[in-house]
Design a protein around this motif. Structure first.
Motif, PDB file in Angstrom:
ATOM      1  N   ALA A  72       0.849  -1.248  -0.158  1.00  0.00           N
ATOM      2  CA  ALA A  72       0.038   0.018  -0.042  1.00  0.00           C
ATOM      3  C   ALA A  72       0.701   1.142   0.042  1.00  0.00           C
ATOM      4  O   ALA A  72       0.690   2.235  -0.742  1.00  0.00           O
ATOM      5  CB  ALA A  72      -0.935  -0.165   1.242  1.00  0.00           C
ATOM      6  N   GLN A  73       2.056   1.317   0.797  1.00  0.00           N
ATOM      7  CA  GLN A  73       2.844   2.400   0.856  1.00  0.00           C
ATOM      8  C   GLN A  73       3.412   2.754  -0.395  1.00  0.00           C
ATOM      9  O   GLN A  73       3.859   3.643  -1.189  1.00  0.00           O
ATOM     10  CB  GLN A  73       3.898   2.268   1.740  1.00  0.00           C
ATOM     11  N   GLU A 107       1.251   4.035  -2.875  1.00  0.00           N
ATOM     12  CA  GLU A 107       1.104   5.582  -2.517  1.00  0.00           C
ATOM     13  C   GLU A 107       2.110   6.383  -3.269  1.00  0.00           C
ATOM     14  O   GLU A 107       1.857   7.520  -3.865  1.00  0.00           O
ATOM     15  CB  GLU A 107       0.791   5.638  -1.261  1.00  0.00           C
ATOM     16  N   ARG A 140       2.075   6.831  -7.052  1.00  0.00           N
ATOM     17  CA  ARG A 140       0.929   7.681  -7.503  1.00  0.00           C
ATOM     18  C   ARG A 140       1.606   9.199  -7.353  1.00  0.00           C
ATOM     19  O   ARG A 140       1.658  10.012  -8.021  1.00  0.00           O
ATOM     20  CB  ARG A 140      -0.140   7.523  -6.730  1.00  0.00           C
ATOM     21  N   SER A 141       2.287   9.403  -6.260  1.00  0.00           N
ATOM     22  CA  SER A 141       3.038  10.574  -5.974  1.00  0.00           C
ATOM     23  C   SER A 141       3.967  10.968  -7.021  1.00  0.00           C
ATOM     24  O   SER A 141       4.460  12.030  -7.183  1.00  0.00           O
ATOM     25  CB  SER A 141       3.643  10.616  -4.565  1.00  0.00           C
TER      26      SER A 141
END
Length: 333
Positions: free
Chosen positions: A205-206, A209, A212-213
């Motif tokens: 999940a990290q 994230e 995406r950033s």
């Protein structure tokens, strides 16, 4: 001793459970799935209990026609009772059922906690119950797919020696593979599964994230093949599958990672450093990381870190904190 030493064909007919009436105390994701699997094996779910609306909906979907009653009534109706509640609730539940006389002589009581062995059922055992700890090493979604995933799923099995074959037979009937776990090894066994499964979800999940950033439009599509290959390699080769800048000793690349994370995702720095240090230790111990490169790398990983930026005006960065089972847990890691 593992399950391969007790293969299914070796189980005698007299060691296999007869067709049993089955009750479920805690119709969370695990209890509902196991009861549905036992139904497919020819056993007969007769009663269940669940507190939350989600548990009741799940019972209706996976155990249609099975009445929802109180825990004591579940025990009154069933020969085999699944106690699938959260770990912390299990000792109190068992003690309460035993104190109120709900446990019958010869009744099979099965819990699915990874943390506990058969000893947690001692109050029920003194009342005549037969204690079994059957923990499926699987994560559950609360849908029919869970029943299908039990095929080939390993179960951590702990029981008195005289009930061992019966416990393993139940696992086999549900489609699983029994793996014997000694009573005193249960907490370590469960910790190992939590590191592998629960922490994996956090890491993935990290990573999603951060991608995406970084502007990646489909991070799941990017990570899927990579993580699938990494998992397959790790299961096949263990530490020999380690790759990447830490295992290679690329201190400059690791330093760049830390700088970027500190600037764009300071909440991820601590986790990156912890995992990188562990990876470096394992790579060094297994001869993958050259000692002459390890010094610079470990220096980067041990360098003092500046405080994470807080909100305007100072102060620390706020933090955030599922059992994923609507309060009725007892099987997944």
């Amino acid at each position: 001793m593992n399950a391969q030493q007790h293969p299914a064909p070796a189980l005698r007919a007299e060691d296999r459970p007869a067709r049993l009436s089955v009750g479920v105390v805690g119709t969370g994701r695990v209890g509902s799935a196991l009861a549905a699997a036992l139904r497919l094996a020819g056993h007969r779910p007769v009663a269940a209990s669940g507190v939350s609306d989600a548990s009741r909906r799940r019972a209706a979907a996976l155990l249609p026609g099975v009445p929802l009653v109180g825990p004591a009534e579940v025990l009154a109706r069933a020969d085999l009772v699944l106690l699938t509640v959260p770990d912390d609730a299990l000792p109190g539940l068992v003690a309460g059922l035993a104190e109120t006389g709900a446990v019958r002589q010869g009744q099979l009581l099965v819990h699915t906690s990874g943390r506990y062995g058969a000893a947690v059922l001692e109050p029920a055992t003194r009342a005549g119950g037969l204690p079994l700890a059957l923990h499926p090493a699987m994560t559950f979604s609360g849908t029919q797919v869970d029943v299908e995933r039990l095929a080939g799923c390993s179960f951590g099995v702990t029981a008195p020696e005289e009930l061992r074959l019966a416990a393993e037979a139940l696992v086999i009937e549900m489609g699983g593979e029994p793996e014997w776990i000694e009573e005193e090894a249960r907490p370590l066994y469960h910790a190992a599964l939590a590191i592998g499964a629960n922490h994996l979800v956090t890491l993935v999940a990290q990573s999603l994230e951060l991608l995406r950033s970084a502007g990646v439009s489909a991070p799941d599509r990017m990570l899927g093949p990579l993580l699938g290959a990494a998992l397959d390699n790790a299961l096949r080769s263990g530490d020999a599958a380690l790759t990447g800048p830490v295992a290679r000793g690329d201190a400059g690349t690791v330093a760049a990672h830390i700088t970027e994370l500190r600037a764009h995702a300071p909440h991820a720095v601590a986790g990156y450093l912890a995992m990188a240090r562990t990876t470096a230790d394992r790579a060094l111990a297994h001869g993958l990381l050259k000692p002459e490169l390890a010094e610079d790398l470990l220096g980067v990983l041990s360098a003092p870190q500046p405080p994470a930026p807080g909100p305007a005006g100072g102060g620390g960065e706020p933090g955030g904190g599922d059992d994923g089972n609507d309060g009725d847990r007892g099987g997944e890691q």
